[in-house]
Design an enzyme around this catalytic site. Sequence first.
Site, mmCIF file in Angstrom:
data_model
loop_
_atom_site.group_PDB
_atom_site.id
_atom_site.type_symbol
_atom_site.label_atom_id
_atom_site.label_comp_id
_atom_site.label_asym_id
_atom_site.label_seq_id
_atom_site.Cartn_x
_atom_site.Cartn_y
_atom_site.Cartn_z
ATOM 1 N NE ARG A 150 -1.121 2.577 2.783
ATOM 2 C CZ ARG A 150 -0.594 3.720 3.199
ATOM 3 N NH1 ARG A 150 -0.599 4.789 2.411
ATOM 4 N NH2 ARG A 150 -0.026 3.824 4.387
ATOM 5 C CG ASP A 151 3.169 4.425 3.008
ATOM 6 O OD1 ASP A 151 3.360 5.239 2.094
ATOM 7 O OD2 ASP A 151 3.250 4.738 4.208
ATOM 8 C CG HIS B 200 3.623 4.895 9.258
ATOM 9 N ND1 HIS B 200 2.871 3.950 8.569
ATOM 10 C CD2 HIS B 200 4.018 5.799 8.325
ATOM 11 C CE1 HIS B 200 2.824 4.282 7.281
ATOM 12 N NE2 HIS B 200 3.506 5.398 7.112
ATOM 13 C CG HIS C 241 7.407 7.810 5.334
ATOM 14 N ND1 HIS C 241 7.236 7.315 4.072
ATOM 15 C CD2 HIS C 241 6.216 7.621 5.963
ATOM 16 C CE1 HIS C 241 5.989 6.872 3.935
ATOM 17 N NE2 HIS C 241 5.345 7.043 5.068
ATOM 18 C CB CYS D 239 2.500 10.327 1.223
ATOM 19 S SG CYS D 239 0.844 11.014 1.178
ATOM 20 C CG ASN E 40 6.589 3.345 5.122
ATOM 21 O OD1 ASN E 40 6.067 3.335 4.019
ATOM 22 N ND2 ASN E 40 6.000 3.821 6.186
HETATM 23 P P1 HMG Z 1 -13.205 14.309 -2.355
HETATM 24 O O1 HMG Z 1 -13.013 14.661 -3.790
HETATM 25 O O2 HMG Z 1 -13.259 15.398 -1.341
HETATM 26 O O3 HMG Z 1 -14.469 13.330 -2.174
HETATM 27 O O4 HMG Z 1 -12.052 13.300 -1.948
HETATM 28 P P2 HMG Z 1 -16.001 13.562 -2.396
HETATM 29 O O5 HMG Z 1 -16.691 12.868 -1.281
HETATM 30 O O6 HMG Z 1 -16.307 15.013 -2.665
HETATM 31 O O7 HMG Z 1 -16.273 12.736 -3.758
HETATM 32 C C1 HMG Z 1 -15.752 13.139 -5.025
HETATM 33 C C2 HMG Z 1 -15.747 11.951 -5.967
HETATM 34 O O8 HMG Z 1 -14.838 10.950 -5.460
HETATM 35 C C3 HMG Z 1 -17.095 11.252 -6.103
HETATM 36 O O9 HMG Z 1 -17.138 10.701 -7.412
HETATM 37 C C4 HMG Z 1 -17.006 10.120 -5.117
HETATM 38 O O10 HMG Z 1 -17.841 9.031 -5.439
HETATM 39 C C5 HMG Z 1 -15.554 9.717 -5.254
HETATM 40 P P3 HMG Z 1 -17.873 11.444 -8.637
HETATM 41 O O11 HMG Z 1 -19.276 11.630 -8.150
HETATM 42 O O12 HMG Z 1 -17.120 12.747 -8.818
HETATM 43 O O13 HMG Z 1 -17.682 10.484 -9.766
HETATM 44 N N1 HMG Z 1 -15.060 9.092 -4.018
HETATM 45 C C6 HMG Z 1 -14.448 7.902 -3.968
HETATM 46 N N2 HMG Z 1 -14.110 7.007 -4.916
HETATM 47 C C7 HMG Z 1 -13.480 5.892 -4.500
HETATM 48 N N3 HMG Z 1 -13.172 5.627 -3.215
HETATM 49 C C8 HMG Z 1 -13.505 6.495 -2.252
HETATM 50 C C9 HMG Z 1 -14.162 7.685 -2.622
HETATM 51 N N4 HMG Z 1 -14.603 8.735 -1.911
HETATM 52 C C10 HMG Z 1 -15.164 9.584 -2.779
HETATM 53 N N5 HMG Z 1 -13.190 6.221 -0.987
HETATM 54 C C11 HMG Z 1 -11.060 11.532 -0.663
HETATM 55 C C12 HMG Z 1 -11.922 12.789 -0.632
HETATM 56 C C13 HMG Z 1 -10.666 11.184 0.747
HETATM 57 C C14 HMG Z 1 -11.837 10.405 -1.307
HETATM 58 C C15 HMG Z 1 -9.811 11.859 -1.529
HETATM 59 O O14 HMG Z 1 -9.199 12.996 -1.010
HETATM 60 C C16 HMG Z 1 -8.840 10.717 -1.578
HETATM 61 O O15 HMG Z 1 -9.115 9.654 -2.105
HETATM 62 N N6 HMG Z 1 -7.638 10.915 -1.006
HETATM 63 C C17 HMG Z 1 -6.661 9.850 -0.997
HETATM 64 C C18 HMG Z 1 -5.520 10.235 -0.204
HETATM 65 C C19 HMG Z 1 -4.552 9.082 -0.080
HETATM 66 O O16 HMG Z 1 -4.852 7.948 -0.401
HETATM 67 N N7 HMG Z 1 -3.346 9.422 0.388
HETATM 68 C C20 HMG Z 1 -2.342 8.448 0.615
HETATM 69 C C21 HMG Z 1 -2.659 7.564 1.777
HETATM 70 S S1 HMG Z 1 -2.365 8.318 3.360
HETATM 71 C C22 HMG Z 1 -0.682 8.098 3.632
HETATM 72 O O17 HMG Z 1 0.028 7.641 2.774
HETATM 73 C C23 HMG Z 1 -0.152 8.431 4.997
HETATM 74 C C24 HMG Z 1 0.121 7.179 5.863
HETATM 75 O O18 HMG Z 1 1.019 6.308 5.236
HETATM 76 C C25 HMG Z 1 0.688 7.615 7.197
HETATM 77 C C26 HMG Z 1 1.859 8.591 7.013
HETATM 78 O O19 HMG Z 1 2.919 8.193 6.520
HETATM 79 O O20 HMG Z 1 1.634 9.753 7.326
HETATM 80 C C27 HMG Z 1 -1.166 6.410 6.140
HETATM 81 MG MG MG Z 2 3.142 6.535 5.237
#
Ligand code: HMG
Ligand code: MG
Length: 302
Positions: free
Chosen positions: A15-16, A207, A209, A240, A249
């Site tokens: 994933r990450d 966690h 990086h 990310c 990481n």
């Molecule tokens: P948004 O655009 O604000 O969402 O995104 P919305 O609710 O306004 O919906 C907009 C559109 O997205 C709609 O579709 C929804 O259906 C769709 P449309 O009507 O336009 O066709 N939608 C989705 N589709 C699939 N799966 C969903 C989903 N939700 C809405 N779950 C949202 C908000 C959170 C979805 C967006 O900002 C997003 O997907 N962000 C992803 C961020 C991400 O994955 N970042 C990396 C992971 S975190 C990380 O790496 C950190 C970590 O490792 C810890 C660390 O190191 O810090 C964990």
């Molecule tokens: Mg991370």
Amino acid sequence: MNLPSRVKLVDVGPRDGLQNEKAPVPAGVKIELVHRLQAAGLKDIEVTSFVSPKWVPQMADAASVMAGIQRQPGVRYSVLTPNMTGFEAALKSKPDEIVVFGAASEAFSQKNINCSIAESIERFAPVVAAARAAGIFVRGAMSCTVGCPYEGEIDPARVGYLAGLMKGIGVQHVGVADTIGVGTPRKVQRAVEATLRHFNIDDVSGHFHDTYGQALANTLACLEMGVWQYDTSVAGLGGCPYAKGATGNVASEDVVYLLHGMGIETGIDLDKLVDAGVYISDFLQRKPNSRAATAILNKRAG
Ligand code: HMG
Ligand code: MG
């Protein structure tokens, strides 16, 4: 010193590790990576994210990856779910654990999940309730607990604030993340201390990086506090998409080498883990980003 005798590692490589890869990695390769990690003895694997494919195209195959895994008893498969849309999609693939992910920094929350910290908690609350009602374990990831790419240094009080909010909605475990790898041991310890005001030591993980090469030192600093759970990434994969310049990481291989060298059990076979790292690194046409893996591979070649 309060060193644990056993440590649990969650390999977040699939994933990450892969979420930031520009070229698509086929679902079959992700599935094979999960299989190799479980063959190496990993009991916790963060498989994928049910996020918007417009935001993170690499995770668009989340359902296919989950469907393709041959599950092993005793292995916990987790997935990221930022909202109810993601949770409902994830539910069909029967994850053992879901991860809601928030940030200690407002700016990062906006960039990563398009809402404020307070709004994120409102979105997570029904996800947490639904998951717990379905018997699915809930972990919370707390990003930017030491530093933020947009806001700079983060006060531990803000980490405590987020941890308290997560606890309040029923999150069972939280990960203290140094998203951009700027932390050093005392700073990371302060973020963990702030978290421990709301969560028990058994419900907190690290966690880290490794952008500035501090992740092993930070891991050791947390081991000394008694933290016994860490997210690591095979071959040091990752980054990310909303934290530009941040690298992967800490490599799982490096952490396993550290732990085994200290007489701390992990249940992981380091040689097989190195092989899993070689598998995915070969696919990505690069060398594993792990000093321990490099040393072991050089020794094998010699
Ligand atoms: P948004 O655009 O604000 O969402 O995104 P919305 O609710 O306004 O919906 C907009 C559109 O997205 C709609 O579709 C929804 O259906 C769709 P449309 O009507 O336009 O066709 N939608 C989705 N589709 C699939 N799966 C969903 C989903 N939700 C809405 N779950 C949202 C908000 C959170 C979805 C967006 O900002 C997003 O997907 N962000 C992803 C961020 C991400 O994955 N970042 C990396 C992971 S975190 C990380 O790496 C950190 C970590 O490792 C810890 C660390 O190191 O810090 C964990
Ligand atoms: Mg991370």
